[in-house]
Design a protein around this motif. Structure first.
Motif, PDB file in Angstrom:
ATOM      1  N   UNK A  52      81.739  87.157  36.242  1.00 33.76           N
ATOM      2  CA  UNK A  52      80.294  87.377  36.079  1.00 33.76           C
ATOM      3  C   UNK A  52      80.062  87.699  34.609  1.00 33.76           C
ATOM      4  N   UNK A  53      80.128  86.693  33.751  1.00 33.01           N
ATOM      5  CA  UNK A  53      80.446  86.907  32.341  1.00 33.01           C
ATOM      6  C   UNK A  53      79.264  87.043  31.395  1.00 33.01           C
ATOM      7  N   UNK A  54      78.088  86.504  31.725  1.00 29.06           N
ATOM      8  CA  UNK A  54      76.978  86.535  30.756  1.00 29.06           C
ATOM      9  C   UNK A  54      76.549  87.972  30.467  1.00 29.06           C
ATOM     10  N   UNK A  55      76.146  88.221  29.212  1.00 29.70           N
ATOM     11  CA  UNK A  55      75.987  87.285  28.090  1.00 29.70           C
ATOM     12  C   UNK A  55      77.263  87.019  27.301  1.00 29.70           C
ATOM     13  N   UNK A  56      78.360  87.723  27.604  1.00 31.22           N
ATOM     14  CA  UNK A  56      79.624  87.394  26.954  1.00 31.22           C
ATOM     15  C   UNK A  56      80.338  88.551  26.283  1.00 31.22           C
ATOM     16  N   UNK A  57      79.828  89.769  26.402  1.00 33.04           N
ATOM     17  CA  UNK A  57      80.455  90.895  25.736  1.00 33.04           C
ATOM     18  C   UNK A  57      81.896  91.119  26.154  1.00 33.04           C
ATOM     19  N   UNK A  84      88.582  81.511  31.371  1.00 35.97           N
ATOM     20  CA  UNK A  84      87.440  80.852  32.004  1.00 35.97           C
ATOM     21  C   UNK A  84      86.354  81.903  32.164  1.00 35.97           C
ATOM     22  N   UNK A  85      85.200  81.658  31.564  1.00 35.33           N
ATOM     23  CA  UNK A  85      84.063  82.580  31.654  1.00 35.33           C
ATOM     24  C   UNK A  85      82.987  81.927  32.510  1.00 35.33           C
ATOM     25  N   UNK A  86      82.651  82.582  33.611  1.00 33.90           N
ATOM     26  CA  UNK A  86      81.728  81.996  34.581  1.00 33.90           C
ATOM     27  C   UNK A  86      80.453  82.818  34.682  1.00 33.90           C
ATOM     28  N   UNK A  87      79.353  82.122  34.844  1.00 30.38           N
ATOM     29  CA  UNK A  87      78.072  82.778  35.110  1.00 30.38           C
ATOM     30  C   UNK A  87      77.291  81.938  36.106  1.00 30.38           C
ATOM     31  N   UNK A  88      76.912  82.555  37.211  1.00 29.57           N
ATOM     32  CA  UNK A  88      76.236  81.824  38.278  1.00 29.57           C
ATOM     33  C   UNK A  88      74.839  81.344  37.852  1.00 29.57           C
ATOM     34  N   UNK A  89      74.082  82.196  37.151  1.00 32.47           N
ATOM     35  CA  UNK A  89      72.715  81.845  36.746  1.00 32.47           C
ATOM     36  C   UNK A  89      72.795  80.900  35.548  1.00 32.47           C
ATOM     37  N   UNK A  90      72.302  79.681  35.705  1.00 33.84           N
ATOM     38  CA  UNK A  90      72.521  78.642  34.708  1.00 33.84           C
ATOM     39  C   UNK A  90      71.907  78.990  33.345  1.00 33.84           C
ATOM     40  N   UNK A 112      79.058  78.640  38.499  1.00 33.06           N
ATOM     41  CA  UNK A 112      79.191  78.413  39.936  1.00 33.06           C
ATOM     42  C   UNK A 112      79.305  79.752  40.643  1.00 33.06           C
ATOM     43  N   UNK A 113      79.353  79.729  41.960  1.00 34.11           N
ATOM     44  CA  UNK A 113      79.479  80.967  42.730  1.00 34.11           C
ATOM     45  C   UNK A 113      80.948  81.344  42.902  1.00 34.11           C
ATOM     46  N   UNK A 114      81.190  82.587  43.271  1.00 34.57           N
ATOM     47  CA  UNK A 114      82.560  83.095  43.393  1.00 34.57           C
ATOM     48  C   UNK A 114      83.358  82.309  44.428  1.00 34.57           C
TER      49      UNK A 114
END
Length: 480
Positions: free
Chosen positions: A113-118, A134-140, A163-165
């Motif tokens: 759940x990576x955004x915004x990237x800190x 791999x940095x993932x964020x569900x909300x595009x 994508x989702x978990x």
């Protein structure tokens, strides 16, 4: 600026029940002004820019973070745009305490759940050399911000997905480290976030706890036997914090690990029999945050289907590779073996081999990939156009392009997309634009004019307001 929304009464009662001896001090701290802190990019600079109003180090930050005595205009600092440092809340830097468990061999890591990237950019600096994240964020929409921040950080060992978990959970035993910085009710941010106060309710806490449990269940299969899972939130109740650690230990068999590097600054939570840590605003200089590190049992074996899929992905990666144009090779520093791939027949990527293997696993499962490795160039007609990520990459060969050094104001105008006026002796063709020695991006000099190649989505908005901040006298630094 003081917040106008009062602390929710139900939240105050919850804290009084949960931590009766600390409640008054904690609730009082949530009415105080928040600290400002930044963290340098270890791969790009040995020290933070001297122009920043540095106060004192963030003690648990692995030597990377500093508090500031006041909040400057970061938008008005070209070095921030260059990825020289990241504005990160000090408590979030406690992630550095996992370093003793990471070893020295390259790892495959996932920030779920990576955004915004800190935390992703911090992981980039903590992971052993050659590791892929791999940095993932569900909300595009948030995933695009994540991609920008990672490209500015400059590591080619990076992939961003959206994508989702549950989808990533199908990557059985693929990751040596997974960070779940879970969506939460945000109680730890109530000192500086009006919305965290407005949205809070007991129902939200229950909803977040259920979502967190679902996320952990979905992603657990993707963690390799013996792998590490970091669980964190920015909330304070035990339902979203200690109860989730208890589930991981008692239901999934995880081994909780002591973070000795953190214990000089924060004691283990009194609300759990297992080692986990609460950064509390009345005890430490930072916002509320919960952190725990756990290890998956090593007895579980990797399934044959997982092994077969990885072999298939590796084969697919070899078949997808292309030979790069010779004229582009001098653009990159000599580096470990890279694989080159074409996207949509126009965009050329360079990927380290470990990153390619993870990318192929993701593609085999049709997981949406937003960026991978380093996007080096795009084919426009017969010409290869260097891409913005190349200018900011750790792989850039600085001597490959003529460099033009700009003043601060010129740099901000470039970052806003304005046309450049370059010295007449500037060679025609692509030039690297820099500020204080740090690359910002590319321009194409045509002799009588220069095309600004800084990407539209990254450009500064409201430039006039930013330039006015440069002209304003700076306040005296607070004594800390």
């Amino acid at each position: 600026m003081p917040l106008t929304t009062p602390l929710p009464a139900d939240f105050a009662r919850l804290i009084q029940q949960l931590l009766p001896e600390e409640a008054e001090a904690l609730l009082g701290a949530l009415e105080e002004e928040a600290s400002v802190s930044v963290r340098r990019n270890a791969a790009k600079c040995a020290a933070l820019p001297s122009e920043l109003p540095l106060s004192e180090p963030v003690a648990w930050s692995h030597g990377l973070g500093y508090y500031l005595s006041r909040r400057p205009s970061f938008t008005a600092d070209p070095l921030w745009h260059a990825g020289q440092y990241y504005v990160q809340e000090a408590s979030s830097m406690t992630l550095a305490a996992i370093s003793p468990y990471l070893g020295t061999e390259p790892l495959a890591a996932l920030d779920l759940c990576a955004a915004p990237g800190g935390k992703s950019t911090l992981l980039m600096d903590l992971l052993p050399a050659g590791s892929t994240l791999v940095s993932n964020e569900y909300v595009r929409s948030r995933a695009h911000i994540l991609t920008e921040n990672l490209q500015k950080w400059g590591s080619p060992y990076s992939i961003t997905t959206s994508t989702e978990a549950a989808s990533l959970g199908r990557m059985r035993s693929s990751y040596d480290l997974i960070l779940v910085d879970a969506p939460c009710s945000g109680e730890g941010m109530m000192r500086k976030d009006e919305e965290a106060r407005r949205q809070w309710s007991p129902q939200l806490v229950s909803q977040c706890a259920a979502l967190q449990r679902s996320i952990l269940e979905d992603i657990w299969p993707a963690l390799a036997p013996g792998g590490l899972l970091v669980y964190s939130t920015c909330t304070l109740n035990d339902q979203e914090d200690e109860a989730q650690v208890a589930y991981l230990v008692e239901e999934l068999g995880a081994e909780p690990l002591v973070l000795q590097a953190l214990e000089p600054f924060v004691a283990p939570s009194p609300l759990s029999p297992y080692p986990c840590y609460r950064m509390m605003p009345h005890c430490t200089r930072g916002e509320g945050l919960f952190l725990a590190l756990l290890r998956k049992p090593a007895a579980e074996g990797t399934s044959k289907s997982s092994t077969a899929r990885k072999a298939k992905a590796a084969k697919a990666g070899r078949s997808a590779s292309v030979k790069p144009p010779k004229e582009l090779l001098p653009w990159l520093k000599p580096s470990p073996a890279l694989q080159w791939r074409m996207l949509e027949e126009t965009r050329l990527l360079a990927l380290p081999e470990p990153t390619t293997r993870l990318l192929e696993e993701l593609e085999a499962l049709r997981i949406p990939v937003l960026s991978a490795g380093l996007q080096v160039a795009e084919l426009k007609g017969r010409d290869w156009l260097p891409q913005p990520a190349l200018a900011l990459s750790q792989l850039l060969a600085l001597e490959a392009f003529p460099r033009v050094e700009l003043t601060c104001e010129e740099s901000l105008r470039y970052l806003a997309g304005e046309a450049l006026t370059l010295p007449p002796e500037t060679p025609r063709g692509f030039v690297l634009v820099s500020y204080s020695g740090a690359p910002l991006g590319f321009a194409k000099h045509l002799g009588n004019r220069t095309n600004n190649l800084y990407p539209q989505p990254w450009r500064i908005r409201q430039l006039d307001a930013v330039l006015r901040r440069l002209e304003e006298p700076q306040p005296e630094e607070d004594v800390q």
